[in-house]
Design a protein around this motif. Sequence first.
Motif, PDB file in Angstrom:
ATOM      1  N   UNK A 130       0.840  -1.193   0.000  1.00  0.00           N
ATOM      2  CA  UNK A 130       0.000   0.000   0.000  1.00  0.00           C
ATOM      3  C   UNK A 130       0.879   1.248   0.000  1.00  0.00           C
ATOM      4  N   UNK A 131       1.910   1.248   0.843  1.00  0.00           N
ATOM      5  CA  UNK A 131       2.825   2.395   0.887  1.00  0.00           C
ATOM      6  C   UNK A 131       3.541   2.578  -0.445  1.00  0.00           C
ATOM      7  N   UNK A 132       3.931   1.477  -1.042  1.00  0.00           N
ATOM      8  CA  UNK A 132       4.618   1.551  -2.335  1.00  0.00           C
ATOM      9  C   UNK A 132       3.687   2.105  -3.410  1.00  0.00           C
ATOM     10  N   UNK A 133       2.420   1.677  -3.395  1.00  0.00           N
ATOM     11  CA  UNK A 133       1.449   2.188  -4.368  1.00  0.00           C
ATOM     12  C   UNK A 133       1.249   3.689  -4.198  1.00  0.00           C
ATOM     13  N   UNK A 134       1.152   4.140  -2.952  1.00  0.00           N
ATOM     14  CA  UNK A 134       0.967   5.571  -2.700  1.00  0.00           C
ATOM     15  C   UNK A 134       2.209   6.366  -3.116  1.00  0.00           C
ATOM     16  N   UNK A 135       3.382   5.829  -2.852  1.00  0.00           N
ATOM     17  CA  UNK A 135       4.615   6.501  -3.264  1.00  0.00           C
ATOM     18  C   UNK A 135       4.695   6.582  -4.782  1.00  0.00           C
ATOM     19  N   UNK A 136       4.287   5.519  -5.463  1.00  0.00           N
ATOM     20  CA  UNK A 136       4.286   5.529  -6.933  1.00  0.00           C
ATOM     21  C   UNK A 136       3.312   6.567  -7.472  1.00  0.00           C
ATOM     22  N   UNK A 137       2.172   6.721  -6.806  1.00  0.00           N
ATOM     23  CA  UNK A 137       1.185   7.707  -7.256  1.00  0.00           C
ATOM     24  C   UNK A 137       1.731   9.125  -7.092  1.00  0.00           C
ATOM     25  N   UNK A 138       2.371   9.391  -5.973  1.00  0.00           N
ATOM     26  CA  UNK A 138       2.955  10.713  -5.751  1.00  0.00           C
ATOM     27  C   UNK A 138       4.050  10.987  -6.774  1.00  0.00           C
ATOM     28  N   UNK A 139       4.882   9.987  -7.018  1.00  0.00           N
ATOM     29  CA  UNK A 139       5.949  10.130  -8.010  1.00  0.00           C
ATOM     30  C   UNK A 139       5.366  10.423  -9.393  1.00  0.00           C
ATOM     31  N   UNK A 140       4.295   9.719  -9.752  1.00  0.00           N
ATOM     32  CA  UNK A 140       3.661   9.943 -11.055  1.00  0.00           C
ATOM     33  C   UNK A 140       3.091  11.355 -11.151  1.00  0.00           C
ATOM     34  N   UNK A 141       2.485  11.837 -10.070  1.00  0.00           N
ATOM     35  CA  UNK A 141       1.945  13.194 -10.081  1.00  0.00           C
ATOM     36  C   UNK A 141       3.052  14.232 -10.257  1.00  0.00           C
ATOM     37  N   UNK A 142       4.161  14.038  -9.562  1.00  0.00           N
ATOM     38  CA  UNK A 142       5.287  14.981  -9.665  1.00  0.00           C
ATOM     39  C   UNK A 142       5.882  14.942 -11.065  1.00  0.00           C
ATOM     40  N   UNK A 143       6.062  13.741 -11.601  1.00  0.00           N
ATOM     41  CA  UNK A 143       6.619  13.634 -12.955  1.00  0.00           C
ATOM     42  C   UNK A 143       5.688  14.248 -13.998  1.00  0.00           C
ATOM     43  N   UNK A 144       4.378  14.064 -13.812  1.00  0.00           N
ATOM     44  CA  UNK A 144       3.413  14.666 -14.730  1.00  0.00           C
ATOM     45  C   UNK A 144       3.485  16.185 -14.690  1.00  0.00           C
TER      46      UNK A 144
END
Length: 162
Positions: free
Chosen positions: A36-50
């Motif tokens: 769950x933590x990894x999924x949330x970190x990936x989502x934040x990373x995707x938002x920043x990269x976008x």
Amino acid sequence: KQWYQRRVRGNAVETVPTSDSRRIRHESYSTPSSQVLEDKANKITALVRGYLTRTLMKSYKVQTHLKTIRDTKEILREAEEVEMSDADRAFINRLTVTLQQTKDKVYAIFLETSLTEQMSLIAHTRTARRELLVKEGKLVKPGSARKKIVKKSKQKRSKAWI
């Protein structure tokens, strides 16, 4: 899946199944799993990269390259409809090379340029836009309004003394 609880009685440790109500209460207070933590970190990373990608697309350097690509494609499209001499064919070949080089530059900005350089491109674009707005009078520099007020009050004081 059966859930177990360990009980210590004297020197012996026994494992006993727990009731479902106790298990549910225990799970509700547990920390999130690593997935769950990894999924949330990936989502934040995707938002920043976008955000970074969208901001880079608006930078002057990328916009200049994209305009060059659009204009070159338009010229190449128009050239297909016309009969050409040898000089025109050589010019079209040079344009094709220029088009490919410009595409490679845009590719390099997004995929090969370091994050620090990308951020500096964004910062440069922001400062250039801010300066343009100040020059056009649509934006007031920070502190300049205060300076104007102080200057006017000094002028009023000096006129009052005269």
